[in-house]
Structures are given as C-alpha cells and as structure tokens.
Design a protein around this motif. Structure first.
Motif, PDB file in Angstrom:
ATOM      1  N   GLU A  95       0.857  -1.096  -0.005  1.00 28.81           N
ATOM      2  CA  GLU A  95      -0.035  -0.094  -0.142  1.00 28.81           C
ATOM      3  C   GLU A  95       0.940   1.337  -0.237  1.00 28.81           C
ATOM      4  OE1 GLU A  95      -3.349   2.708   0.336  1.00 28.81           O
ATOM      5  OE2 GLU A  95      -3.209   0.576  -0.233  1.00 28.81           O
ATOM      6  N   VAL A  96       1.992   1.374   0.750  1.00 28.43           N
ATOM      7  CA  VAL A  96       2.714   2.458   0.751  1.00 28.43           C
ATOM      8  C   VAL A  96       3.679   2.719  -0.277  1.00 28.43           C
ATOM      9  CG1 VAL A  96       4.554   3.521   2.189  1.00 28.43           C
ATOM     10  CG2 VAL A  96       2.702   2.324   3.422  1.00 28.43           C
ATOM     11  N   ALA A  97       4.117   1.457  -0.827  1.00 24.67           N
ATOM     12  CA  ALA A  97       4.871   1.436  -2.157  1.00 24.67           C
ATOM     13  C   ALA A  97       4.175   2.040  -3.194  1.00 24.67           C
ATOM     14  CB  ALA A  97       5.356   0.224  -2.388  1.00 24.67           C
ATOM     15  N   SER A  98       3.025   1.885  -3.009  1.00 28.17           N
ATOM     16  CA  SER A  98       2.139   2.204  -4.437  1.00 28.17           C
ATOM     17  C   SER A  98       1.895   3.627  -4.344  1.00 28.17           C
ATOM     18  CB  SER A  98       0.739   1.521  -4.273  1.00 28.17           C
ATOM     19  OG  SER A  98      -0.157   1.990  -3.403  1.00 28.17           O
ATOM     20  N   ARG A  99       1.963   4.143  -3.140  1.00 27.24           N
ATOM     21  CA  ARG A  99       1.658   5.785  -3.066  1.00 27.24           C
ATOM     22  C   ARG A  99       3.055   6.485  -3.230  1.00 27.24           C
ATOM     23  NH1 ARG A  99      -3.201   6.769  -0.973  1.00 27.24           N
ATOM     24  NH2 ARG A  99      -4.563   5.050  -0.087  1.00 27.24           N
ATOM     25  N   VAL A 100       4.013   6.000  -3.303  1.00 32.63           N
ATOM     26  CA  VAL A 100       5.158   6.633  -3.521  1.00 32.63           C
ATOM     27  C   VAL A 100       5.259   7.053  -5.042  1.00 32.63           C
ATOM     28  CG1 VAL A 100       8.069   6.533  -3.614  1.00 32.63           C
ATOM     29  CG2 VAL A 100       6.414   5.400  -1.884  1.00 32.63           C
ATOM     30  N   PRO A 101       5.472   8.375  -5.058  1.00 29.24           N
ATOM     31  CA  PRO A 101       5.352   9.088  -6.400  1.00 29.24           C
ATOM     32  C   PRO A 101       6.661   8.830  -7.427  1.00 29.24           C
ATOM     33  CG  PRO A 101       5.011  10.673  -4.693  1.00 29.24           C
ATOM     34  CD  PRO A 101       5.562   9.454  -4.081  1.00 29.24           C
ATOM     35  N   VAL A 102       6.422   8.573  -8.504  1.00 33.02           N
ATOM     36  CA  VAL A 102       7.174   8.360  -9.807  1.00 33.02           C
ATOM     37  C   VAL A 102       7.644   9.584 -10.355  1.00 33.02           C
ATOM     38  CG1 VAL A 102       7.728   7.172 -11.878  1.00 33.02           C
ATOM     39  CG2 VAL A 102       6.238   5.919 -10.040  1.00 33.02           C
ATOM     40  N   SER A 103       9.093   9.819 -10.417  1.00 36.69           N
ATOM     41  CA  SER A 103       9.447  11.217 -10.893  1.00 36.69           C
ATOM     42  C   SER A 103       9.173  11.202 -12.218  1.00 36.69           C
ATOM     43  CB  SER A 103      11.026  11.277 -10.723  1.00 36.69           C
ATOM     44  OG  SER A 103      11.658  12.420 -11.384  1.00 36.69           O
ATOM     45  N   VAL A 104       8.714  12.197 -12.941  1.00 39.58           N
ATOM     46  CA  VAL A 104       8.565  12.495 -14.329  1.00 39.58           C
ATOM     47  C   VAL A 104       9.824  12.908 -15.189  1.00 39.58           C
ATOM     48  CG1 VAL A 104       5.875  13.132 -14.056  1.00 39.58           C
ATOM     49  CG2 VAL A 104       7.683  14.953 -14.103  1.00 39.58           C
ATOM     50  N   GLY A 105      10.648  13.086 -14.496  1.00 36.14           N
ATOM     51  CA  GLY A 105      12.042  13.476 -14.897  1.00 36.14           C
ATOM     52  C   GLY A 105      13.191  12.689 -14.257  1.00 36.14           C
ATOM     53  N   ALA A 106      14.307  13.543 -14.290  1.00 35.80           N
ATOM     54  CA  ALA A 106      15.551  13.066 -13.406  1.00 35.80           C
ATOM     55  C   ALA A 106      15.579  13.190 -12.034  1.00 35.80           C
ATOM     56  CB  ALA A 106      16.670  13.725 -14.214  1.00 35.80           C
TER      57      ALA A 106
ATOM     58  N   TRP B  98       9.326  16.883   1.535  1.00 37.21           N
ATOM     59  CA  TRP B  98       9.195  15.388   1.145  1.00 37.21           C
ATOM     60  C   TRP B  98       7.923  15.415   0.169  1.00 37.21           C
ATOM     61  CZ3 TRP B  98      12.967  13.463   3.699  1.00 37.21           C
ATOM     62  CH2 TRP B  98      13.523  14.197   4.571  1.00 37.21           C
ATOM     63  N   ASP B  99       8.215  14.321  -0.810  1.00 38.49           N
ATOM     64  CA  ASP B  99       7.142  13.945  -1.646  1.00 38.49           C
ATOM     65  C   ASP B  99       6.164  13.180  -0.864  1.00 38.49           C
ATOM     66  OD1 ASP B  99       8.372  15.441  -4.147  1.00 38.49           O
ATOM     67  OD2 ASP B  99       9.912  14.144  -3.669  1.00 38.49           O
ATOM     68  N   LEU B 100       6.473  12.301  -0.214  1.00 33.46           N
ATOM     69  CA  LEU B 100       5.571  11.382   0.687  1.00 33.46           C
ATOM     70  C   LEU B 100       6.006  11.597   2.019  1.00 33.46           C
ATOM     71  CD1 LEU B 100       2.872   9.450   0.714  1.00 33.46           C
ATOM     72  CD2 LEU B 100       4.842   7.620   0.360  1.00 33.46           C
ATOM     73  N   SER B 101       5.307  11.581   3.026  1.00 31.70           N
ATOM     74  CA  SER B 101       5.911  11.411   4.435  1.00 31.70           C
ATOM     75  C   SER B 101       4.936  10.511   5.097  1.00 31.70           C
ATOM     76  CB  SER B 101       5.889  12.945   5.219  1.00 31.70           C
ATOM     77  OG  SER B 101       4.813  13.545   5.327  1.00 31.70           O
ATOM     78  N   ILE B 102       5.566   9.958   6.153  1.00 34.97           N
ATOM     79  CA  ILE B 102       4.868   8.821   7.118  1.00 34.97           C
ATOM     80  C   ILE B 102       5.041   9.038   8.464  1.00 34.97           C
ATOM     81  CG2 ILE B 102       4.641   6.409   7.506  1.00 34.97           C
ATOM     82  CD1 ILE B 102       6.052   5.800   4.616  1.00 34.97           C
ATOM     83  N   PHE B 103       4.106   8.964   9.165  1.00 37.48           N
ATOM     84  CA  PHE B 103       4.332   8.985  10.613  1.00 37.48           C
ATOM     85  C   PHE B 103       3.867   7.801  11.245  1.00 37.48           C
ATOM     86  CE2 PHE B 103       2.887  10.060  14.954  1.00 37.48           C
ATOM     87  CZ  PHE B 103       3.975  10.726  15.594  1.00 37.48           C
ATOM     88  N   LEU B 104       4.861   6.816  12.074  1.00 31.83           N
ATOM     89  CA  LEU B 104       4.287   5.755  12.650  1.00 31.83           C
ATOM     90  C   LEU B 104       3.988   6.219  13.928  1.00 31.83           C
ATOM     91  CD1 LEU B 104       7.666   3.656  11.769  1.00 31.83           C
ATOM     92  CD2 LEU B 104       5.222   3.771  10.521  1.00 31.83           C
ATOM     93  N   GLN B 105       2.615   5.979  14.142  1.00 28.59           N
ATOM     94  CA  GLN B 105       1.920   6.177  15.395  1.00 28.59           C
ATOM     95  C   GLN B 105       1.931   4.978  16.524  1.00 28.59           C
ATOM     96  OE1 GLN B 105      -1.883   8.578  15.290  1.00 28.59           O
ATOM     97  NE2 GLN B 105      -2.757   6.599  15.754  1.00 28.59           N
ATOM     98  N   VAL B 106       2.872   5.337  17.519  1.00 30.32           N
ATOM     99  CA  VAL B 106       3.040   4.298  18.656  1.00 30.32           C
ATOM    100  C   VAL B 106       2.923   5.085  20.027  1.00 30.32           C
ATOM    101  CG1 VAL B 106       4.624   2.453  19.744  1.00 30.32           C
ATOM    102  CG2 VAL B 106       4.488   2.806  17.026  1.00 30.32           C
ATOM    103  N   PRO B 107       2.220   4.289  20.945  1.00 27.69           N
ATOM    104  CA  PRO B 107       2.188   5.177  22.236  1.00 27.69           C
ATOM    105  C   PRO B 107       3.532   4.907  22.941  1.00 27.69           C
ATOM    106  CG  PRO B 107       0.624   3.290  22.107  1.00 27.69           C
ATOM    107  CD  PRO B 107       0.982   3.426  20.788  1.00 27.69           C
TER     108      PRO B 107
END
Length: 212
Positions: free
Chosen positions: A4-15, A142-151
C-alpha cells in the motif's frame, strides 16, 4: 501495508529524485519500516537511497548545551538540519545534482565527517528515517511523508527490551527523550502534517490510520 505504501510513492516524471520520510518516536520501528519499504521499492526495480537522520547529529557540545537532561535540548539541538539539506535533500531535490553525502557526523567519535560523494540515478527514491522529520526546518522537503503512531508505553517498552533501559516512559531518566518528543508533538502535530499515518503498535500488523 508495504504494498500500500509503495504504491503511494510518487514516480518522478524526469530526472529528479523522489523524497520519502519515515517519522515516529524512539522505538516506533522507523528504521525497520524504512528498510522494508526500501526493499519493497527495489523489488519494483526502483533505485533507492537510504539515509538516516542519525548520521546528521550535532556534536555533543551543541546537543547538550542546554544540559544533558534537557527536553528542549533534545528537541531543538539534536540534529544538524542545515547539513542534511546541503548534503542530501538539496542535491537529491528538484533540479539537484544527485551527488550526495550520506553523513556529516560520527556519533561514536563525535567527529564531523565528510564521506565520499555518491551519485543517485535519475528518478531514484530517497527514503529517510528519523525523529522530528515533520518539523518546520524540513517543511516542503518530502514528496511522501509517513508518521508511525505508537504510544510511549509501547515504544519505551520496546527500547527497554532492546537496550536494557527503563520501561516506564515517565521515569526521570527518560525525561529528556519522552518530554522532548512531546514538545515536538505540541509544536508540529506530525500526524497532521504526514501524508500517511500508520499505527505500528503491532509490528507484524501495522494499520493505516489516515491518508492526507
């Protein structure tokens, strides 16, 4: 979850490279999650650059200038964000040279370092793990940022099992770290800034909490 996360990582349109952050408190599983995400992306034949913010600490004289037990010092003085930007984020950002250095400081020796430059290919994915990645100094990086929520009761118990430290998050010996991260929460509410919030309380069954 990795699919799921990998599918949301953008693909660069250039270099230009794509920049991904994995944030969370100490013991939330950032490094393992980032490593597994990197491996998942590589399985799709995407080039990945793995960086940890722990390679960009300030020297001890800066980290502890407010006192060795200071929560404010942990939150404000731990990391050299100027070096992280100069050596990694800018060269791997839009229009950058893609020639980067993976570290600026050796934590064991407390020496500043200048490792050889490495070169990322066009469209490579930079995956960075570390504390405080949604702070103002890194806003817009960040083009994609993730926050791991853990108490804290879970994350501190993990660290105790790993390091032999105290398992009570309210113990005075942990005040610098736990209270410092609470200062981060108050200043930046990282779960609101993150593109993806993942409950990583159960390491083997993370749950997607929210998508921005």
């Amino acid at each position: 979850m990795l699919d799921e996360v990998a599918s949301r990582v953008p693909v660069s349109v250039g270099a230009d490279c794509v920049q991904v952050a994995v944030d969370g408190v100490d013991g939330s599983g950032k490094t393992v999650f980032a490593d597994e995400l990197a491996q998942r992306l590589r399985s799709d034949d995407r080039e990945v650059v793995r960086i940890s913010v722990d390679e960009f600490h300030h020297v001890r004289s800066v980290r502890y200038r407010r006192g060795r037990n200071s929560p404010e010092g942990f939150w404000l003085d731990s990391y050299d964000y100027a070096s992280l930007r100069r050596r990694v984020l800018d060269p791997l950002g839009s229009g950058g040279s893609r020639s980067y250095q993976p570290a600026s400081h050796d934590l064991a020796t407390d020496l500043l370092v200048s490792p050889p430059h490495r070169h990322a290919g066009p469209g490579a994915v930079l995956v960075v793990d570390g504390l405080f990645l949604h702070r103002d100094e890194l806003f817009g990086a960040w083009d994609l940022s993730i926050f791991l929520q853990v108490p804290f009761n879970i994350s501190v118990a993990r660290m105790a099992a790993r390091d032999g430290s105290v398992s009570d998050p309210e113990h005075p010996s942990l005040a610098r770290y736990v209270q410092g991260q609470r200062l981060y929460f108050a200043a930046c509410t990282p779960w609101q800034r993150a593109d993806l919030v993942i409950d990583n309380s159960e390491l083997h069954s993370p749950t997607l909490v929210s998508v921005r």
